[in-house]
Design a protein around this motif. Structure first.
Motif, mmCIF file in Angstrom:
data_model
loop_
_atom_site.group_PDB
_atom_site.id
_atom_site.type_symbol
_atom_site.label_atom_id
_atom_site.label_comp_id
_atom_site.label_asym_id
_atom_site.label_seq_id
_atom_site.Cartn_x
_atom_site.Cartn_y
_atom_site.Cartn_z
ATOM 1 N N CYS A 94 17.676 -7.948 -10.402
ATOM 2 C CA CYS A 94 17.025 -7.385 -11.596
ATOM 3 C C CYS A 94 15.535 -7.226 -11.342
ATOM 4 N N HIS A 95 15.081 -5.981 -11.313
ATOM 5 C CA HIS A 95 13.658 -5.706 -11.064
ATOM 6 C C HIS A 95 13.147 -4.807 -12.178
ATOM 7 N N ILE A 96 12.188 -5.350 -12.951
ATOM 8 C CA ILE A 96 11.594 -4.541 -14.022
ATOM 9 C C ILE A 96 10.169 -4.169 -13.608
ATOM 10 N N ASP A 97 9.844 -2.904 -13.672
ATOM 11 C CA ASP A 97 8.467 -2.457 -13.427
ATOM 12 C C ASP A 97 7.835 -2.126 -14.779
ATOM 13 N N ILE A 98 6.623 -2.593 -15.015
ATOM 14 C CA ILE A 98 5.993 -2.432 -16.327
ATOM 15 C C ILE A 98 4.587 -1.858 -16.167
ATOM 16 N N GLU B 105 0.877 -1.198 0.000
ATOM 17 C CA GLU B 105 0.000 0.000 0.000
ATOM 18 C C GLU B 105 0.897 1.226 0.000
ATOM 19 N N GLU B 106 0.988 1.906 -1.120
ATOM 20 C CA GLU B 106 1.897 3.050 -1.207
ATOM 21 C C GLU B 106 1.105 4.350 -1.318
ATOM 22 N N TYR B 107 1.165 5.150 -0.219
ATOM 23 C CA TYR B 107 0.441 6.419 -0.272
ATOM 24 C C TYR B 107 1.305 7.602 0.138
ATOM 25 N N ASP C 4 7.217 3.362 3.066
ATOM 26 C CA ASP C 4 6.420 3.915 1.975
ATOM 27 C C ASP C 4 7.343 4.736 1.089
ATOM 28 N N HIS C 5 6.753 5.244 0.024
ATOM 29 C CA HIS C 5 7.531 5.931 -0.999
ATOM 30 C C HIS C 5 6.799 7.221 -1.350
ATOM 31 N N TRP C 6 7.483 8.329 -1.171
ATOM 32 C CA TRP C 6 6.956 9.645 -1.607
ATOM 33 C C TRP C 6 7.734 10.041 -2.829
HETATM 34 O O1 LIG Z 1 7.646 2.583 -4.956
HETATM 35 C C1 LIG Z 1 8.006 1.605 -5.610
HETATM 36 C C2 LIG Z 1 8.965 1.709 -6.591
HETATM 37 C C3 LIG Z 1 9.328 0.618 -7.306
HETATM 38 C C4 LIG Z 1 8.710 -0.587 -7.040
HETATM 39 O O2 LIG Z 1 9.037 -1.672 -7.743
HETATM 40 C C5 LIG Z 1 7.786 -0.695 -6.078
HETATM 41 N N1 LIG Z 1 7.411 0.399 -5.366
#
Ligand SMILES: O=c1ccc(O)c[nH]1
Length: 345
Positions: free
Chosen positions: A317-321, A176-178, A188-190
């Motif tokens: 190796c992590h690819i986000d798509i 859950e990223e807010y 979390d990630h801002w």
């Molecule tokens: O916020 C993030 C950034 C990259 C990721 O793969 C997941 N969440």
């Protein structure tokens, strides 16, 4: 144009309030080469304004000669904290860690959170941070959708381009990223504003067809011609297409690790202040592409590590798509329809 220190301090002030930072608490700002000086400078001012202690832990960079890009998500798993006990202990002793370096997908991040720590990642450019300063409304929207995802047994994604894939759910936690960390043990990630989870081991099945305009991260490319990914028993078994498919395969093969083809987190974007077009205005390494991951109505899937979720895969190796124009259903109920969020999800 850039944002001023005044605007960025205001944004940090709002974030630290949402993080419930209290006077007398200790904040450690984690930095390395490449950390944004304005972000650091304004964070310190906002922390001090709260009456909290602002420490800085500056670490030497790692993996620079191994990674194909300076994007910190281009080579994950080991970080400057790896085998660095003194640094880990300082972060575990902090009430709040502001990560201006990127610990994501590292065992050390887990150790700090398991000890009750809080970590907020913030490495996007200052103007992107200010544009997507988190709000309680972001939190409510993500958590409301999370309730539906927690109750679901199967996620299915389809698209006009030919995507038709399904994922069994239930074995892994929610992502859950807010954009702020309001409780001990939380990362979390801002900026953000999206929801994801991991499919049950071995359950990802079907075909995902990337259509022109879909995005590859950390490549920071808008796909120009179709790329077809065949999923079977939780892994991408084949990647077909033109030179872009070759480029993707070349990068993944360079890790010489079968785990790079595993399906990782799956979910959808909910941030209406994130925009699909933003990536096209930035140099590839100037941002990590959070607009693409968070923009409302995308389907975001990924490959590689699942240690974030308590799994054993820690491949680098992590690819986000992030994909446009998809329909995402939970037990046949749509949460995204043709690339648009279904209201009240
Ligand atoms: O916020 C993030 C950034 C990259 C990721 O793969 C997941 N969440």
């Amino acid at each position: 144009m850039p944002v001023s220190d005044f605007e960025l301090v205001q944004a940090w002030r709002q974030v630290l309030t949402l993080c419930r930072l209290e006077a007398g608490q200790t904040v450690t700002l984690l930095t390395s080469l490449g950390s944004n000086e304005q972000t650091l400078r304004c964070a310190v001012l906002a922390v001090r304004e709260k009456g909290a202690i602002a420490n800085r832990l500056d670490l030497q960079p790692t993996n620079g000669a191994l990674s194909f890009s300076r994007d910190p998500l281009a080579f994950v798993g080991t970080t400057p904290l790896t085998n660095n006990r003194a640094a880990v202990e300082m972060l575990k002793a902090s009430d709040l860690v502001l990560d201006l370096m990127t610990l994501l997908f590292s065992a050390e991040q887990h150790e700090i959170l398991a000890a009750g720590g809080r970590i907020l990642l913030a490495v996007e450019p200052p103007e992107v941070l200010v544009r997507m300063t988190p709000t309680m409304e972001d939190r409510e929207r993500v958590l409301a959708a999370s309730k539906k995802l927690q109750a679901a047994k199967v996620m299915r994604v389809t698209s006009a381009a030919g995507t038709d894939a399904s994922f069994a759910l239930g074995d892994y936690p929610m992502l859950e990223e807010y954009g702020f960390v309001d409780a001990p043990g939380r990362w979390d990630h801002w900026p953000s504003g999206f929801l994801a989870t991991w499919s049950n081991e071995g359950s990802a099945e079907g075909k995902i067809v990337l259509a022109p305009g879909d995005i590859l991260l950390p490549q920071k490319s808008y796909v120009a011609a179709p790329i077809t990914c065949h999923l079977e028993k939780g892994f991408v078994r084949a990647i077909e297409g033109g030179y872009e498919a070759d480029h993707l395969r070349d990068y993944m093969e360079s890790f010489n690790d079968p785990e790079v083809y595993a399906v990782s987190h799956i979910g959808w974007g909910m941030q209406d202040r994130a925009h699909w077009s933003v990536m096209g205005f930035y140099d590839r390494e100037a941002s990590i592409g959070m607009d693409s991951r968070a923009c409302s109505g995308n389907f975001l899937w990924s490959t590689g590590p699942n240690n974030e979720a308590g799994g054993t895969r820690d491949t680098a190796c992590h690819i986000d798509i992030p994909m446009r124009g998809c329909t995402v259903t939970l037990d046949d109920v749509p949460v995204v329809k043709d690339g648009r969020l279904v209201e009240n999800t």
